[in-house]
Scaffold this motif. Structure first.
Motif, PDB file in Angstrom:
ATOM      1  N   THR A 578     -11.109  36.360  -9.133  1.00  0.00           N
ATOM      2  CA  THR A 578     -10.963  35.950 -10.532  1.00  0.00           C
ATOM      3  C   THR A 578     -12.318  35.531 -11.089  1.00  0.00           C
ATOM      4  OG1 THR A 578     -10.572  33.639  -9.948  1.00  0.00           O
ATOM      5  CG2 THR A 578      -8.634  35.087 -10.050  1.00  0.00           C
ATOM      6  N   LEU A 579     -12.325  35.187 -12.355  1.00  0.00           N
ATOM      7  CA  LEU A 579     -13.545  34.638 -12.949  1.00  0.00           C
ATOM      8  C   LEU A 579     -14.009  33.398 -12.191  1.00  0.00           C
ATOM      9  CD1 LEU A 579     -12.965  34.988 -16.797  1.00  0.00           C
ATOM     10  CD2 LEU A 579     -14.999  35.747 -15.557  1.00  0.00           C
ATOM     11  N   GLY A 580     -13.045  32.617 -11.708  1.00  0.00           N
ATOM     12  CA  GLY A 580     -13.387  31.434 -10.921  1.00  0.00           C
ATOM     13  C   GLY A 580     -14.098  31.801  -9.630  1.00  0.00           C
ATOM     14  N   SER A 581     -13.658  32.885  -8.991  1.00  0.00           N
ATOM     15  CA  SER A 581     -14.309  33.347  -7.756  1.00  0.00           C
ATOM     16  C   SER A 581     -15.750  33.753  -8.030  1.00  0.00           C
ATOM     17  CB  SER A 581     -13.544  34.537  -7.171  1.00  0.00           C
ATOM     18  OG  SER A 581     -12.177  34.231  -6.985  1.00  0.00           O
ATOM     19  N   PHE A 582     -15.977  34.454  -9.146  1.00  0.00           N
ATOM     20  CA  PHE A 582     -17.326  34.911  -9.480  1.00  0.00           C
ATOM     21  C   PHE A 582     -18.224  33.733  -9.863  1.00  0.00           C
ATOM     22  CE2 PHE A 582     -14.746  38.763 -10.880  1.00  0.00           C
ATOM     23  CZ  PHE A 582     -14.880  39.382  -9.648  1.00  0.00           C
ATOM     24  N   TYR A 583     -17.663  32.778 -10.572  1.00  0.00           N
ATOM     25  CA  TYR A 583     -18.436  31.589 -10.951  1.00  0.00           C
ATOM     26  C   TYR A 583     -18.890  30.839  -9.700  1.00  0.00           C
ATOM     27  CZ  TYR A 583     -19.493  27.001 -12.951  1.00  0.00           C
ATOM     28  OH  TYR A 583     -20.112  25.822 -13.296  1.00  0.00           O
ATOM     29  N   HIS A 584     -17.974  30.659  -8.759  1.00  0.00           N
ATOM     30  CA  HIS A 584     -18.320  29.959  -7.515  1.00  0.00           C
ATOM     31  C   HIS A 584     -19.366  30.750  -6.725  1.00  0.00           C
ATOM     32  CE1 HIS A 584     -17.675  27.350  -4.031  1.00  0.00           C
ATOM     33  NE2 HIS A 584     -17.703  28.448  -3.293  1.00  0.00           N
ATOM     34  N   TYR A 585     -19.229  32.060  -6.703  1.00  0.00           N
ATOM     35  CA  TYR A 585     -20.172  32.896  -5.952  1.00  0.00           C
ATOM     36  C   TYR A 585     -21.567  32.813  -6.567  1.00  0.00           C
ATOM     37  CZ  TYR A 585     -21.602  36.781  -2.956  1.00  0.00           C
ATOM     38  OH  TYR A 585     -22.218  37.543  -1.996  1.00  0.00           O
ATOM     39  N   LEU A 586     -21.635  32.845  -7.889  1.00  0.00           N
ATOM     40  CA  LEU A 586     -22.933  32.710  -8.553  1.00  0.00           C
ATOM     41  C   LEU A 586     -23.554  31.346  -8.278  1.00  0.00           C
ATOM     42  CD1 LEU A 586     -22.490  34.356 -12.080  1.00  0.00           C
ATOM     43  CD2 LEU A 586     -24.201  34.944 -10.366  1.00  0.00           C
ATOM     44  N   SER A 587     -22.724  30.300  -8.292  1.00  0.00           N
ATOM     45  CA  SER A 587     -23.232  28.947  -8.038  1.00  0.00           C
ATOM     46  C   SER A 587     -23.783  28.822  -6.624  1.00  0.00           C
ATOM     47  CB  SER A 587     -22.115  27.916  -8.250  1.00  0.00           C
ATOM     48  OG  SER A 587     -21.620  27.969  -9.568  1.00  0.00           O
ATOM     49  N   ALA A 588     -23.099  29.462  -5.669  1.00  0.00           N
ATOM     50  CA  ALA A 588     -23.490  29.315  -4.263  1.00  0.00           C
ATOM     51  C   ALA A 588     -24.540  30.333  -3.828  1.00  0.00           C
ATOM     52  CB  ALA A 588     -22.249  29.436  -3.374  1.00  0.00           C
ATOM     53  N   ASN A 589     -24.431  31.573  -4.317  1.00  0.00           N
ATOM     54  CA  ASN A 589     -25.279  32.657  -3.799  1.00  0.00           C
ATOM     55  C   ASN A 589     -26.003  33.424  -4.902  1.00  0.00           C
ATOM     56  OD1 ASN A 589     -24.053  32.387  -1.013  1.00  0.00           O
ATOM     57  ND2 ASN A 589     -22.245  33.007  -2.166  1.00  0.00           N
ATOM     58  N   GLY A 590     -26.082  32.827  -6.084  1.00  0.00           N
ATOM     59  CA  GLY A 590     -26.602  33.556  -7.239  1.00  0.00           C
ATOM     60  C   GLY A 590     -28.034  34.010  -7.117  1.00  0.00           C
ATOM     61  N   THR A 591     -28.847  33.284  -6.362  1.00  0.00           N
ATOM     62  CA  THR A 591     -30.272  33.614  -6.275  1.00  0.00           C
ATOM     63  C   THR A 591     -30.485  35.047  -5.796  1.00  0.00           C
ATOM     64  OG1 THR A 591     -30.779  31.303  -5.804  1.00  0.00           O
ATOM     65  CG2 THR A 591     -32.472  32.924  -5.275  1.00  0.00           C
ATOM     66  N   SER A 592     -29.665  35.502  -4.863  1.00  0.00           N
ATOM     67  CA  SER A 592     -29.822  36.859  -4.316  1.00  0.00           C
ATOM     68  C   SER A 592     -29.409  37.936  -5.311  1.00  0.00           C
ATOM     69  CB  SER A 592     -28.987  37.001  -3.039  1.00  0.00           C
ATOM     70  OG  SER A 592     -27.608  36.818  -3.321  1.00  0.00           O
ATOM     71  N   LEU A 593     -28.733  37.547  -6.380  1.00  0.00           N
ATOM     72  CA  LEU A 593     -28.268  38.519  -7.371  1.00  0.00           C
ATOM     73  C   LEU A 593     -29.181  38.587  -8.590  1.00  0.00           C
ATOM     74  CD1 LEU A 593     -24.486  37.493  -7.381  1.00  0.00           C
ATOM     75  CD2 LEU A 593     -25.529  39.359  -6.089  1.00  0.00           C
ATOM     76  N   LEU A 594     -30.102  37.631  -8.710  1.00  0.00           N
ATOM     77  CA  LEU A 594     -30.886  37.501  -9.932  1.00  0.00           C
ATOM     78  C   LEU A 594     -32.279  38.102  -9.780  1.00  0.00           C
ATOM     79  CD1 LEU A 594     -29.963  33.786 -10.719  1.00  0.00           C
ATOM     80  CD2 LEU A 594     -28.933  35.839 -11.700  1.00  0.00           C
ATOM     81  N   LYS A 595     -32.906  38.339 -10.918  1.00  0.00           N
ATOM     82  CA  LYS A 595     -34.299  38.784 -10.912  1.00  0.00           C
ATOM     83  C   LYS A 595     -35.196  37.673 -10.379  1.00  0.00           C
ATOM     84  CE  LYS A 595     -33.622  42.018 -14.734  1.00  0.00           C
ATOM     85  NZ  LYS A 595     -33.907  42.336 -16.152  1.00  0.00           N
ATOM     86  N   ARG A 642     -25.093  39.814 -22.693  1.00  0.00           N
ATOM     87  CA  ARG A 642     -26.489  40.250 -22.849  1.00  0.00           C
ATOM     88  C   ARG A 642     -27.416  39.431 -21.950  1.00  0.00           C
ATOM     89  NH1 ARG A 642     -29.541  41.216 -28.647  1.00  0.00           N
ATOM     90  NH2 ARG A 642     -31.650  40.794 -27.877  1.00  0.00           N
ATOM     91  N   ARG A 643     -27.131  38.157 -21.805  1.00  0.00           N
ATOM     92  CA  ARG A 643     -27.957  37.318 -20.931  1.00  0.00           C
ATOM     93  C   ARG A 643     -27.771  37.705 -19.465  1.00  0.00           C
ATOM     94  NH1 ARG A 643     -28.959  31.239 -22.501  1.00  0.00           N
ATOM     95  NH2 ARG A 643     -30.705  31.800 -21.179  1.00  0.00           N
ATOM     96  N   LEU A 644     -26.544  38.020 -19.093  1.00  0.00           N
ATOM     97  CA  LEU A 644     -26.306  38.453 -17.716  1.00  0.00           C
ATOM     98  C   LEU A 644     -27.026  39.770 -17.427  1.00  0.00           C
ATOM     99  CD1 LEU A 644     -22.500  37.581 -17.362  1.00  0.00           C
ATOM    100  CD2 LEU A 644     -24.420  36.422 -16.254  1.00  0.00           C
ATOM    101  N   VAL A 645     -27.010  40.665 -18.399  1.00  0.00           N
ATOM    102  CA  VAL A 645     -27.744  41.926 -18.246  1.00  0.00           C
ATOM    103  C   VAL A 645     -29.235  41.648 -18.078  1.00  0.00           C
ATOM    104  CG1 VAL A 645     -28.470  44.020 -19.464  1.00  0.00           C
ATOM    105  CG2 VAL A 645     -26.066  43.339 -19.480  1.00  0.00           C
ATOM    106  N   ALA A 646     -29.736  40.659 -18.818  1.00  0.00           N
ATOM    107  CA  ALA A 646     -31.163  40.332 -18.755  1.00  0.00           C
ATOM    108  C   ALA A 646     -31.546  39.671 -17.434  1.00  0.00           C
ATOM    109  CB  ALA A 646     -31.528  39.412 -19.917  1.00  0.00           C
ATOM    110  N   ASP A 647     -30.631  38.904 -16.844  1.00  0.00           N
ATOM    111  CA  ASP A 647     -30.988  38.063 -15.691  1.00  0.00           C
ATOM    112  C   ASP A 647     -30.575  38.637 -14.341  1.00  0.00           C
ATOM    113  OD1 ASP A 647     -32.096  36.274 -17.434  1.00  0.00           O
ATOM    114  OD2 ASP A 647     -30.356  34.943 -17.495  1.00  0.00           O
ATOM    115  N   LEU A 648     -29.512  39.428 -14.302  1.00  0.00           N
ATOM    116  CA  LEU A 648     -29.057  39.979 -13.027  1.00  0.00           C
ATOM    117  C   LEU A 648     -29.936  41.155 -12.626  1.00  0.00           C
ATOM    118  CD1 LEU A 648     -25.203  39.822 -13.623  1.00  0.00           C
ATOM    119  CD2 LEU A 648     -26.503  38.449 -11.998  1.00  0.00           C
ATOM    120  N   ALA A 649     -30.297  41.191 -11.361  1.00  0.00           N
ATOM    121  CA  ALA A 649     -31.184  42.252 -10.871  1.00  0.00           C
ATOM    122  C   ALA A 649     -30.446  43.579 -10.799  1.00  0.00           C
ATOM    123  CB  ALA A 649     -31.725  41.872  -9.497  1.00  0.00           C
ATOM    124  N   ASP A 650     -31.221  44.668 -10.840  1.00  0.00           N
ATOM    125  CA  ASP A 650     -30.623  46.009 -10.738  1.00  0.00           C
ATOM    126  C   ASP A 650     -30.053  46.229  -9.341  1.00  0.00           C
ATOM    127  OD1 ASP A 650     -31.295  46.626 -13.336  1.00  0.00           O
ATOM    128  OD2 ASP A 650     -33.315  47.288 -12.761  1.00  0.00           O
TER     129      ASP A 650
END
Length: 650
Positions: A578-595, A642-650
């Protein structure tokens, strides 16, 4: 009241000449935990006579053994306890045969048995006895009879001792969830209404039970227990707060966590108010104390110089203890730690104006009880006590700085939990709204026109519409205007956004945009935009999983097994994430997904900002949505994408 309390063994007199009566009373005292009375029987003049009369009785040797232990004043716990067991239940009684019935009858029949296990450290057997014998018995003691309430209180006290011995994780491992639920049920049905169990014991029980629930990962049950009995919890106790916060993290119960958040926020508010008002409170206290000094000097000025005792008390209080110096300090210029210390010292000293037996310690360590109350009269002393009690009711417990830090940290963690749990509940609600909308609006759209409208909206957004933290973010946001194709790599995101954009423009161009039908359509369209956020985050994770050999598992809440970690892209992922699962994943492991230069904390912050806007609108709880509110949510959701597109790595 215990009916046997009036019949202490020392006052039985001639009645102890009766072997039958002695036999009866020994059994009653033993089962009710009145072991001292048993020893007093041995000290009674009639004891030898009674023992000689029953020399052939099987219990004679046991009583002699008990007598020897008592007279020699040797505290041999194991021998003493086994002797008492034999006296109460018979020589052939084996306490480790838990399935047997005792020959003793009545509500007290298991007390000595339970006491024996507790005293000897047989924790596992104690819990087994509780489950099989004591819990079923105590569950029936649910009326207001005094003897039932007293019986329950005795068992409950032993139970509290046992729970304290079970705090160690190695010991707690052997306690089953069934046992914990029995404790919960016992407290819910019977114990919390027992007036013979004091408040402190009930509070201690609740805190220990929460600790056990946390260890056994009974998160929802633990929060439910807190909500039911939150008045018994001390949220000034940091270990209790930590246990409750840890329970909250995996409870997936938005409303329960919201209640806990509010309760802890009240503690924080009290600290903040105290810090804000402390100069005012210090002024009131010091004015009263200095006024009392003037009263004493005006009414007893001569005695202060003539009477050495009065002079000693006066000088000790105001000068040796530094009270006058504290009262004349410039409070507003002092650091809070000094202000707090002075408040507590002055409140303590004010008691001397009310009664004469208050002990103070001077700065040099001298101890004295200054009887200043005799110099000012009862009315002025009572005035001071009223002021003291009013101020004291506003003063938090000691250790304010540490508690403030821990409380703030707890609230931050609970805020994250609330956001996650809200999003977890939001996903199925959004899905339900979308399914409902599909029943009403079946008209096809022009894909080319839809893409044009979406591109216009996506590129027209200015950075002022977003929560920007710095120049780098501003620059990334501006560049993202040309990155719409990245967002539309997910076919589901593309479908949702193009349909929503076409329908939104139709809604804006409608003749009656404020009609009920338009408000309902607005709610349907916002559901599409929110669903697009969920689908985009899901798509990003699955895409990353394809290119990376390993990725952390994602936590999803499954109806059967609760919180479970699953592989990204698995069947469970698509079904339960769910959105809650993705929010938690970003909070815990977001660095590996970002630029590389993107701050995970800031990403989580603007995502939380968006969630708060959704939550404030109550969009998920209404069938209709005002057009103005829908406009704000639509703009903020597209800004988020748009911000997620800007910040999430390819």
């Amino acid at each position: 009241m215990d009916i046997y309390q009036e019949f202490s063994a020392r006052h039985f007199g001639a009645y102890l000449d009766s072997e039958e009566f002695l036999d009866y009373m020994l059994r009653q005292w033993l089962l009710k935990g009145r072991h001292l009375d048993v020893c007093h029987v041995i000290d009674h003049p009639s004891f030898t006579k009674v023992m000689n009369a029953c020399r052939n009785d099987e219990r004679y040797a046991l009583l002699v053994e008990l007598s020897d232990l008592y007279e020699s004043e040797i505290t041999l716990a194991s021998q003493y306890n086994e002797t008492l067991l034999a006296l109460a239940y018979g020589e052939d009684f084996d306490p480790f045969e838990l399935n047997q019935d005792t020959r003793a009858k009545g509500d007290w029949r298991y007390h000595l048995w339970f006491y024996f296990f507790n005293n000897e450290g047989h924790v596992a057997e104690s819990w087994q006895l509780f489950n099989t014998k004591i819990y079923p018995l105590c569950a029936t003691l649910n009326n207001a009879r005094a003897d039932h309430m007293q019986t329950l209180a005795r068992y409950f006290n032993e139970l509290s001792v046992l729970m304290d011995k079970t705090r160690d994780p190695d010991i707690l491992e052997s306690v089953t969830k069934k046992t914990i639920m029995n404790l919960y049920d016992l407290f819910l049905q019977v114990a919390h209404n027992d007036t013979m169990i004091d408040f402190a014991t009930k509070r201690s029980f609740c805190e220990r039970l929460i600790h056990m629930m946390k260890y056994k990962e009974m998160h929802r049950v633990g929060l439910e227990f807190y909500i039911t009995f939150n008045d018994l919890f001390d949220l000034n106790d940091i270990p209790t707060v930590i246990s409750l916060v840890n329970l909250s993290k995996s409870a997936y119960d938005y409303h329960a966590v919201h209640v806990l958040h509010g309760d802890i926020q009240a503690i924080q508010y009290r600290i903040e108010k105290y810090k804000g008002d402390i100069v005012s409170q210090l002024t009131k206290i010091s004015e009263y104390i200095l006024r009392m000094k003037n009263v004493i000097e005006e009414q007893h000025g001569g005695k202060i110089h003539e009477d050495s005792f009065i002079q000693a008390d006066f000088n000790f209080f105001f000068y040796e203890c530094g009270i006058e110096e504290m009262c004349t300090a410039n409070f507003s210029e002092l650091p809070f730690e000094d202000q707090d210390s002075i408040v507590r010292n002055l409140l303590n000293a004010m008691i001397c104006f009310y009664k004469a037996d208050k002990t103070l310690t001077s700065e040099e360590g001298k101890v004295k009880e200054p009887a200043l109350n005799l110099l000012i009269g009862w009315e002025l002393g009572n005035e001071g006590m009223k002021l003291r009690n009013r101020v004291l009711s506003l003063v938090p417990d000691v250790g304010i700085e540490y508690r403030e830090i821990m409380t703030s940290d707890a609230l931050i963690q609970l805020d994250e939990c609330l956001t996650e749990f809200y999003l977890h509940d939001l996903s199925p609600k959004v899905e339900a709204i979308i399914q409902k909308s599909e029943q009403y609006d079946l008209e096809p759209i022009d894909p080319k026109q839809a893409l044009t409208l979406l591109e216009e909206t996506f590129t027209s957004l200015h950075h002022h519409s977003a929560l920007i933290f710095g120049e780098e973010e501003k620059e990334r946001f501006e560049k993202s205007a040309k990155q719409l194709p990245r967002l539309l790599k997910s076919n589901e995101v593309k479908r949702l956004l193009t349909i929503a954009e076409v329908k939104w423009h139709e809604l804006e161009n409608a003749n009656k945009p404020e009609s009920q039908q338009s408000s309902q359509k607005a709610a349907f369209l916002i559901a599409d935009y929110v669903k697009a956020v969920e689908e985009y985050l899901s798509h990003i994770l699955v895409s990353k999983r394809v290119t990376k050999q390993t990725m952390p598992l994602i936590d999803v809440a499954m109806p059967e097994s609760g919180l479970t970690s699953v592989e990204i892209g698995s069947e469970e992922y698509y079904h339960y994430a769910t959105l809650g699962s993705f929010y938690h994943y970003l909070s815990a492991n977001g660095t590996s997904l970002l630029k590389r230069n993107v701050d995970k904390v800031q990403v989580v912050e603007y995502l939380t900002h968006w969630v708060n806007s959704i939550r404030t609108s109550s969009f998920d709880q209404k069938d209709e949505l005002e057009i103005e509110t829908a406009q704000v949510l639509r703009r903020e959701t597209i800004v988020l994408l748009r911000r997620l597109v800007a910040d999430l790595a390819d």
